[in-house]
Design an enzyme around this catalytic site. Structure first.
Site, mmCIF file in Angstrom:
data_model
loop_
_atom_site.group_PDB
_atom_site.id
_atom_site.type_symbol
_atom_site.label_atom_id
_atom_site.label_comp_id
_atom_site.label_asym_id
_atom_site.label_seq_id
_atom_site.Cartn_x
_atom_site.Cartn_y
_atom_site.Cartn_z
ATOM 1 N N TYR A 184 0.647 -1.119 -0.014
ATOM 2 C CA TYR A 184 -0.010 0.122 -0.141
ATOM 3 C C TYR A 184 0.854 1.195 0.009
ATOM 4 C CZ TYR A 184 0.800 0.324 5.110
ATOM 5 O OH TYR A 184 1.605 0.778 6.117
ATOM 6 N N CYS A 185 0.196 2.101 -0.559
ATOM 7 C CA CYS A 185 1.008 3.547 -0.390
ATOM 8 C C CYS A 185 0.014 4.682 -0.576
ATOM 9 C CB CYS A 185 1.807 3.635 -1.654
ATOM 10 S SG CYS A 185 1.218 3.410 -3.423
ATOM 11 N N THR A 186 0.321 5.868 -0.819
ATOM 12 C CA THR A 186 -0.520 7.115 -0.753
ATOM 13 C C THR A 186 -1.701 6.707 -1.765
ATOM 14 O OG1 THR A 186 1.206 8.680 -0.148
ATOM 15 C CG2 THR A 186 -0.664 9.596 -0.667
#
Length: 305
Positions: A184-186
């Protein structure tokens, strides 16, 4: 009173003439009075821009009219042009800087060989099915994870996105290769590349959170598996999804809860670090507690030499 918004977006798709896309995007943004950052490469586009609401709507409509960007996913948030110092639109080898442009392969459908995309609801279904077997793997810089992350997530010790290739090749995550790993990331873009790097290195069951933390927060707020604030790369510095957001960051000086990053008061250091309001109020405590890389005396000595 006019309303303002910020949009975050990306699209992995082959672009034959990135420079022509850059010129078109600059003309469009200038016409609409938008500011922000846009990166373009032969593999696609990545942008965050802010402005007046109607102008942003016109921008999104015009950008999606370009066939390669028709299906581009858009994340909306509060903010505006004033949250960015200027309009910056550049052509680069990568639209997200992993330092591995030769490894990334894209076609009209996006990244080839990446992880399985999971919508927020599908992520919850996976966790319900596999429970504690599921490993959340943070695809951001370690600094960003200090104020918000998925519960029990693995946070790699990386200072920049460039560090991920070395981190993955170090072998320290080999024990996860047989586990279900959710990156996951922004906004989802870093995971597009990270998940493909993990798959190519033998990770067997790799997923990526579609739309990133931003889309998850739109869906579940602070009532799901996310904890804390979301770090963002503009003047806002962080955003929360609801009034129930936890403050999980800690002041480097006194360990008080905080989600506010400040620059070290040493003008020769300026490291971005978490400080509570009390410690940030005094230049003496708004200093790296472990000692700065260079202090005033050293700087004077260097200048005299």
């Amino acid at each position: 009173m006019s309303m303002n918004r910020i949009v975050l977006y990306y699209a992995f798709t082959p672009l034959n003439d990135p420079e022509a896309i850059r010129l078109w995007q600059r003309a469009l943004c200038e016409k609409l009075g938008l500011r922000g950052r846009i990166l373009i490469s032969k593999d696609g586009i990545n942008g965050t821009v802010g402005g007046e609401l109607n102008a942003i709507k016109q921008y999104v409509k015009a950008t999606r009219e370009y066939p390669a960007f028709k299906k581009m996913d858009i994340k909306w948030s509060d903010g505006g042009a004033g949250d960015f110092p200027r309009l910056s639109i550049k052509v680069r080898d990568e639209i997200v800087s992993f330092g591995a442009p030769g490894e990334l392969k894209v076609d009209e459908d996006g990244v080839i060989g990446g992880g399985v995309h999971l919508r927020p609801e599908e992520l919850h279904e996976l966790v319900a099915q596999k429970g504690d077997e599921v490993v959340f793997f943070d695809g951001r810089n370690a600094l960003e994870a200090q104020i918000g992350r998925f519960r029990n997530a693995v946070v790699p010790d990386v200072g920049t996105t460039h560090d991920f290739v070395t981190e993955l090749d170090s072998g320290k995550y080999n024990h996860l290769k047989d586990k279900p790993v959710v990156t996951y990331c922004t906004g989802g873009i870093r995971c597009e590349v990270l998940s493909s790097l993990m798959v190519s290195r033998g990770f067997q069951e790799v997923y990526q959170l579609q739309g990133g933390i931003a889309r998850y927060g739109e869906t579940y707020g602070d009532s799901g598996l996310w904890e804390g604030s979301l770090y963002v790369f503009d003047k806002r510095m962080h955003v929360e999804f609801s009034k129930d957001a936890k403050t999980i960051g800690k002041c480097v000086r006194c360990q008080a809860p905080t989600n506010k990053f400040e620059n070290c008061s040493n003008q020769f250091c300026r490291n971005l670090t978490l400080y509570c309001a009390g410690c940030a109020a005094d230049p003496a405590t708004l200093r790296c507690p472990q000692g700065c890389e260079i202090d005033e005396a050293e700087a004077t000595a260097v200048g005299a030499a």
